[in-house]
Scaffold this motif. Structure first.
Motif, PDB file in Angstrom:
ATOM      1  N   GLY A  28      36.609 -83.116 114.012  1.00  0.00           N
ATOM      2  CA  GLY A  28      35.478 -84.088 113.589  1.00  0.00           C
ATOM      3  C   GLY A  28      34.246 -83.168 113.614  1.00  0.00           C
ATOM      4  N   THR A  29      34.125 -81.884 114.277  1.00  0.00           N
ATOM      5  CA  THR A  29      33.018 -81.161 113.988  1.00  0.00           C
ATOM      6  C   THR A  29      33.202 -79.813 113.003  1.00  0.00           C
ATOM      7  N   ILE A  30      34.120 -80.051 112.241  1.00  0.00           N
ATOM      8  CA  ILE A  30      34.645 -79.106 111.118  1.00  0.00           C
ATOM      9  C   ILE A  30      33.502 -78.480 110.338  1.00  0.00           C
ATOM     10  N   MET A  31      32.430 -79.389 109.833  1.00  0.00           N
ATOM     11  CA  MET A  31      31.331 -78.975 109.388  1.00  0.00           C
ATOM     12  C   MET A  31      30.068 -78.398 110.244  1.00  0.00           C
ATOM     13  N   ASP A  32      30.383 -78.260 111.603  1.00  0.00           N
ATOM     14  CA  ASP A  32      29.603 -77.722 112.274  1.00  0.00           C
ATOM     15  C   ASP A  32      30.187 -76.230 112.665  1.00  0.00           C
ATOM     16  N   ALA A  33      29.585 -75.311 111.807  1.00  0.00           N
ATOM     17  CA  ALA A  33      30.023 -74.083 111.944  1.00  0.00           C
ATOM     18  C   ALA A  33      29.312 -73.097 113.201  1.00  0.00           C
ATOM     19  N   GLY A  34      28.323 -73.775 113.816  1.00  0.00           N
ATOM     20  CA  GLY A  34      27.639 -73.081 114.884  1.00  0.00           C
ATOM     21  C   GLY A  34      26.354 -72.449 114.643  1.00  0.00           C
ATOM     22  N   PHE A  35      25.386 -73.521 114.398  1.00  0.00           N
ATOM     23  CA  PHE A  35      23.998 -73.114 113.842  1.00  0.00           C
ATOM     24  C   PHE A  35      23.299 -71.992 114.399  1.00  0.00           C
ATOM     25  N   ASP A  36      23.085 -72.167 115.937  1.00  0.00           N
ATOM     26  CA  ASP A  36      22.489 -71.204 116.796  1.00  0.00           C
ATOM     27  C   ASP A  36      23.086 -69.889 116.584  1.00  0.00           C
ATOM     28  N   ALA A  51      28.023 -66.009 104.969  1.00  0.00           N
ATOM     29  CA  ALA A  51      27.158 -66.299 106.531  1.00  0.00           C
ATOM     30  C   ALA A  51      26.685 -67.700 106.740  1.00  0.00           C
ATOM     31  N   GLU A  52      25.973 -68.083 105.532  1.00  0.00           N
ATOM     32  CA  GLU A  52      24.997 -69.232 105.428  1.00  0.00           C
ATOM     33  C   GLU A  52      26.223 -70.278 105.230  1.00  0.00           C
ATOM     34  N   ILE A  53      25.727 -71.257 106.476  1.00  0.00           N
ATOM     35  CA  ILE A  53      26.459 -72.299 106.407  1.00  0.00           C
ATOM     36  C   ILE A  53      25.607 -73.735 106.399  1.00  0.00           C
ATOM     37  N   ILE A  54      26.022 -74.774 106.217  1.00  0.00           N
ATOM     38  CA  ILE A  54      25.446 -76.068 106.058  1.00  0.00           C
ATOM     39  C   ILE A  54      24.006 -76.326 106.573  1.00  0.00           C
ATOM     40  N   ASP A  55      24.272 -76.079 108.061  1.00  0.00           N
ATOM     41  CA  ASP A  55      23.254 -76.230 109.012  1.00  0.00           C
ATOM     42  C   ASP A  55      21.959 -75.206 108.864  1.00  0.00           C
ATOM     43  N   THR A  56      22.224 -73.945 108.467  1.00  0.00           N
ATOM     44  CA  THR A  56      21.239 -73.130 108.255  1.00  0.00           C
ATOM     45  C   THR A  56      20.356 -73.040 107.151  1.00  0.00           C
ATOM     46  N   TYR A  57      21.103 -73.875 105.753  1.00  0.00           N
ATOM     47  CA  TYR A  57      20.829 -74.209 104.692  1.00  0.00           C
ATOM     48  C   TYR A  57      19.898 -75.138 104.764  1.00  0.00           C
ATOM     49  N   ILE A  58      20.084 -76.316 105.805  1.00  0.00           N
ATOM     50  CA  ILE A  58      19.566 -77.505 105.785  1.00  0.00           C
ATOM     51  C   ILE A  58      18.121 -77.108 106.605  1.00  0.00           C
ATOM     52  N   TYR A  59      18.324 -76.146 107.282  1.00  0.00           N
ATOM     53  CA  TYR A  59      16.791 -75.912 108.155  1.00  0.00           C
ATOM     54  C   TYR A  59      16.101 -75.330 107.144  1.00  0.00           C
ATOM     55  N   GLU A  60      16.534 -74.355 106.296  1.00  0.00           N
ATOM     56  CA  GLU A  60      15.741 -73.652 105.602  1.00  0.00           C
ATOM     57  C   GLU A  60      14.993 -74.519 104.302  1.00  0.00           C
ATOM     58  N   LYS A  61      15.840 -75.204 103.845  1.00  0.00           N
ATOM     59  CA  LYS A  61      15.515 -76.350 102.634  1.00  0.00           C
ATOM     60  C   LYS A  61      14.720 -77.288 103.130  1.00  0.00           C
ATOM     61  N   GLY A  62      15.206 -77.970 104.265  1.00  0.00           N
ATOM     62  CA  GLY A  62      14.429 -78.996 104.986  1.00  0.00           C
ATOM     63  C   GLY A  62      13.246 -78.756 105.567  1.00  0.00           C
ATOM     64  N   ILE A  63      13.384 -77.937 106.906  1.00  0.00           N
ATOM     65  CA  ILE A  63      12.190 -77.761 107.627  1.00  0.00           C
ATOM     66  C   ILE A  63      11.060 -76.930 107.142  1.00  0.00           C
ATOM     67  N   ILE A  64      11.531 -75.933 106.379  1.00  0.00           N
ATOM     68  CA  ILE A  64      10.714 -74.819 105.943  1.00  0.00           C
ATOM     69  C   ILE A  64      10.331 -75.360 104.453  1.00  0.00           C
ATOM     70  N   ASP A  65      11.231 -75.472 103.604  1.00  0.00           N
ATOM     71  CA  ASP A  65      10.819 -75.952 102.286  1.00  0.00           C
ATOM     72  C   ASP A  65      10.336 -77.426 102.038  1.00  0.00           C
ATOM     73  N   THR A  66      10.591 -78.056 103.030  1.00  0.00           N
ATOM     74  CA  THR A  66      10.461 -79.662 103.069  1.00  0.00           C
ATOM     75  C   THR A  66      11.004 -80.232 102.083  1.00  0.00           C
ATOM     76  N   GLN A  67      12.098 -80.187 101.749  1.00  0.00           N
ATOM     77  CA  GLN A  67      12.652 -81.034 100.755  1.00  0.00           C
ATOM     78  C   GLN A  67      13.702 -81.806 101.645  1.00  0.00           C
ATOM     79  N   TYR A  68      13.047 -82.948 102.232  1.00  0.00           N
ATOM     80  CA  TYR A  68      13.729 -83.829 102.917  1.00  0.00           C
ATOM     81  C   TYR A  68      14.813 -84.792 102.443  1.00  0.00           C
TER      82      TYR A  68
END
Lengths: 320, 516
Positions: free
Chosen positions: A247-255, A269-286
């Motif tokens: 069920g957590t297959i899409m969680d590849a381990g952000f930390d 190496a870039e996974i969905i969670d790190t990409y979300i962090y970059e685009k969401g929190i840093i680039d503010t593309q909510y």
């Protein structure tokens, strides 16, 4: 007459429920904070998913609800943008691959460790091994990544000394695309194998000793006892854990990934969670990142249901 | 007689009561969001600056909105979360650049150049004198609306240069490299000399780091007339530095250096420029670390080096020149930070005027400027030269510690202040270290012609993906994972995935605001 008895039946059940509630009111009160937390932060937060379908623009002084309702509806635009973007398929592939590697290699590791620990005769040695394998779990990935960088540095790390010993050139494990995913798997095993083995050790203690005695009488050696008693008894636990892990297959381990990756290995190496962090929190593309998050959750839910169905079809107990 | 006595008494009472009435008047609370939390509630400047301002007719008190820690990344996260939640801004908001998301969220009060000119005449004139295009940074470049004031670096738009180990050069019998060929000779010599005598020959003449700004190796790119991830003006055409022929040439040189072991293998993972230099295993550094004020006595880099290498010697020098005589490293440009005003001040023009006039006063009044920028003389800071009244300054005792100083005094260093967000050269020039000014004059440098940190919609949408692509491809070429011909493929990918759209938008902005 039938109607009347049905009403009495309903009323009777309601009375019983009420009596049970009054009787167990202390327990219910204790459950209330957890229930409230769950409702607020798990179900209440689901409204935020609406951001994925609008071009979310926050306005000062307006509530989140007003902001969402006041933003332009864009439908599936951001889902499409993710899947057709430069990095979309790449991060999706990386997430699935890294997760798959971890399921294949990291998932069985604690089971093996638990079985091995179960077979140990010396209690003292068993405790030492358990403590040593648990310890890395309590060190954060920030610290572990720093240690790994120092140890694996191709210029002055321990790897240089080892390479010199064998007369070879040091390998830049952290900066090499070919090794990086393997490094993630190995370090994940190192950090979590002990901790994850606890649940299996607990399951092992529940095995009826009579089964082992019967196997011994039947002439089974240590290995045969593991194959025919220990593992079959562990299977229900393994299946449940596998369903939950899938069920957590899409969680590849952000930390882990965020602290270990670098520009040289980003494409593997870039996974969905790190990409979300970059685009969401840093680039503010909510809105864009909410869409990615929702996409990820839907895949996760699908995987849980699929694995559950497979488990049940194989005669095992599922989770749903 | 009685009448005269009564009149005198009444006058005396009035005179006594007048200052009391003044003192009892409630101060106006001004709330601040300050970049990197340079000051916090309770720090010396937060408490004392309002006291000093009273002398100049400003009855105010400060309240700082906590934004996390002094770490920039954390600050951005908090700031962006505020925007997303629709949270309320402060009266004065200091950020790195005008944040277009915050503009769209209605955070900022619209002002005008006329207002700046009226309420802050000395600042306005200084801004024009410093950089003719400075008023462009007052604006949202998407539509030209004026929202902010901006500061500039006191040492000029270019203030970074190279630092070498002078004792290494002496040992090698070499002088500071002035060309890329001489620099390569220096790198080669460093690989065959065991400077620290540990028998490992782990010394390298130059490195970049994972903490490098942009793509790293900025001096090498600069020698070929390119600065990756920066908008450059090539004869009126706006182009990203990574798209230029110079970038390709620099990559070829760097790939050759890497293959010949002239730069460390860990450039992409473990290298940190200044740490290696201070540890005595790297022979030079530049990029963001070659910041002029940090290289003089009392400066952070200078003090760190001599604490770690008391027998070593460092020398500051201009960057080496490339085949066409070009040189320089990455620079942050004319603009430094911007100061905006909360949108609620649109309904309170008196308070907006008060804020602007107060900032002008702090910028132009030496007593206020010094208190806001450095703290209290003799307690927190003093001139380096004993008894001096101008020149280099240094922090004293415990206040030399960066975080302690920020927490207790609320000041960082010259050119970085919480409450003095703009300034004028007539006041600050007196406090600049002449040596740092000299170092800052070494390079004409490369800086983003649109403006460091300035964003527009197309850039927000595409830049992260494209910059990540650039960094990875460049590192692949440098480390030999990919041949130099891969660069051409990369250029096509870059343009096809939003790069061309971004470039067209940048060209339009340049033409509108910076071309004439």
């Amino acid at each position: 007459m039938v109607q009347s008895s049905r009403n009495i039946g309903v009323r009777g059940r309601a009375k019983r429920l009420l009596r049970a509630c009054v009787k167990h009111h202390n327990l219910l009160l204790m459950m209330l904070p957890a229930l409230a937390t769950f409702l607020i932060f798990r179900y209440g937060a689901m409204f935020g998913l609406a951001m994925a379908f609008v071009d979310y623009k926050a306005k000062i002084g307006q509530s989140f609800l007003q902001n969402v309702m006041g933003s332009e509806w864009v439908g599936l635009k951001y889902f499409e943008q993710f899947l057709t973007s430069l990095n979309g398929t790449q991060v999706l592939r990386n997430t699935l691959l890294i997760s798959l590697y971890k399921i294949v290699f990291c998932f069985p590791a604690p089971i093996l460790l638990a079985i091995m620990l179960n077979e140990l005769q010396s209690i003292r040695f068993k405790k030492v091994v358990q403590t040593v394998t648990y310890l890395p779990h309590f060190i954060s990935w920030v610290v572990l990544a720093g240690i790994l960088r120092m140890v694996l540095s191709p210029d002055y790390g321990v790897s240089v000394a080892i390479a010199n010993l064998f007369g070879t050139t040091p390998v830049n494990f952290i900066g090499n695309k070919s090794y990086f995913r393997g490094l993630l798997v190995v370090t994940e095993i190192w950090r979590e194998v002990g901790w994850n083995s606890i649940i299996y050790l607990a399951a092992l203690t529940g095995i009826d000793p009579g089964l082992y005695e019967a196997a011994i009488i039947d002439g089974a050696g240590r290995f045969k006892r593991i194959i025919h008693v220990t593992i079959p008894c562990l299977v229900p636990t393994i299946v449940i854990m596998l369903i939950l892990r899938t069920g957590t297959i899409m969680d590849a381990g952000f930390d882990q990934v965020y602290n270990m990756y670098n520009n040289s290995v980003r494409s593997v190496a870039e996974i969905i969670d790190t990409y979300i962090y970059e685009k969401g929190i840093i680039d503010t593309q909510y809105s864009y990142t909410t869409a990615i998050g929702l996409f990820k959750s839907v895949i996760g839910l699908g995987m849980v249901l699929l694995t559950d169905r497979i488990a049940k079809s194989l005669g095992q107990q599922g989770v749903a | 007689m009685k009448k005269i006595l009564a009149l005198t008494l009444a006058l005396a009472l009035l005179l006594c009561a007048w200052p009391a009435a003044l003192a009892e008047e409630e101060p106006t609370t001004i709330t601040w969001i300050i970049t990197q939390d340079l000051a916090t509630n309770g720090s010396w400047t937060t408490e004392h600056l309002p006291e000093l301002l009273k002398k100049y007719g400003f009855n105010v008190e400060f309240e700082v909105i906590p934004m996390g820690t002094h770490d920039g990344t954390d600050w951005d996260n908090v700031f962006n979360t505020y925007i997303a939640s629709g949270g309320a801004p402060a009266d004065i908001i200091q950020t790195g650049a005008l944040n277009t998301n915050a503009v769209d969220a209605g955070w900022f009060c619209e002002i005008s150049e006329e207002m700046i000119q009226t309420y802050m005449p000395q600042y306005y004139q200084a801004a024009l004198d410093i950089y003719e295009y400075m008023p462009a940074y007052f604006k949202d470049l998407r539509d030209g609306t004026v929202y902010c004031l901006c500061s500039w670096n006191m040492f000029g738009p270019c203030r970074h240069t190279m630092v070498y180990r002078q004792d290494w050069l002496d040992q090698l019998g070499m002088s500071v490299p002035t060309t890329i060929e001489e620099f390569e000779a220096f790198l080669r010599a460093c690989r065959t000399t065991d400077f620290n005598g540990d028998g490992e020959f782990n010394e390298y003449g130059y490195t970049s780091g994972t903490n490098s700004p942009f793509c790293g190796f900025n001096e090498v790119f600069g020698a070929y007339g390119a600065q990756p991830l920066v908008w450059m003006n090539k004869d009126g055409q706006i182009v990203r530095g990574e798209m230029t022929e110079g970038a390709r040439q620099a990559l070829e040189t760097l790939a050759r250096w890497y293959a010949e072991d002239l730069i460390p293998k860990g450039v992409n993972t473990t290298e940190t420029r200044r740490d290696g230099f201070n540890q005595g295993i790297r022979g030079s550094y530049g990029q963001g670390d070659g910041y002029a004020p940090a290289l003089v006595q009392g400066g952070q880099n200078y003090e760190e080096f001599y604490a770690a290498q008391p027998d070593g010697e460092m020398v500051v020098a201009p960057c080496f020149k490339g085949p066409n005589g070009e040189s320089g490293t990455i620079e942050w440009g004319a603009k430094k930070y911007v100061t905006c005003f909360g949108s609620h001040l649109a309904d309170d023009p008196e308070k907006l005027q008060l804020c602007m006039e107060m900032l002008e006063c702090i910028a132009t009044n030496e007593e206020l400027f010094v208190a806001a920028m450095l703290g209290e003389q003799g307690v927190h800071w003093d001139f380096v030269e004993e008894g001096a009244t101008s020149g280099a300054t240094t922090f004293l005792g415990d206040y030399t510690d960066y975080n302690y100083r920020l927490d207790t005094v609320g000041v960082r260093e010259m050119s970085e202040s919480a409450f003095c967000t703009v300034w004028v050269p007539q006041v600050y020039e007196k406090y600049l270290d002449p040596k740092a000014v000299e170092y800052a004059s070494y390079e004409t440098g490369y800086f983003d012609v649109i403006g460091n940190g300035v964003t527009f919609d197309e850039q927000i949408e595409y830049t992260t993906d494209l910059d990540n692509l650039t960094k990875e491809v460049f590192m692949d070429i440098i480390t030999g994972e990919q041949p130099i011909t891969y660069y051409d493929e990369y250029v096509e990918t870059w343009k096809a995935n939003g790069g061309q759209i971004m470039t067209d938008a940048a060209q339009e902005i340049f033409d509108n605001y910076f071309a004439n």
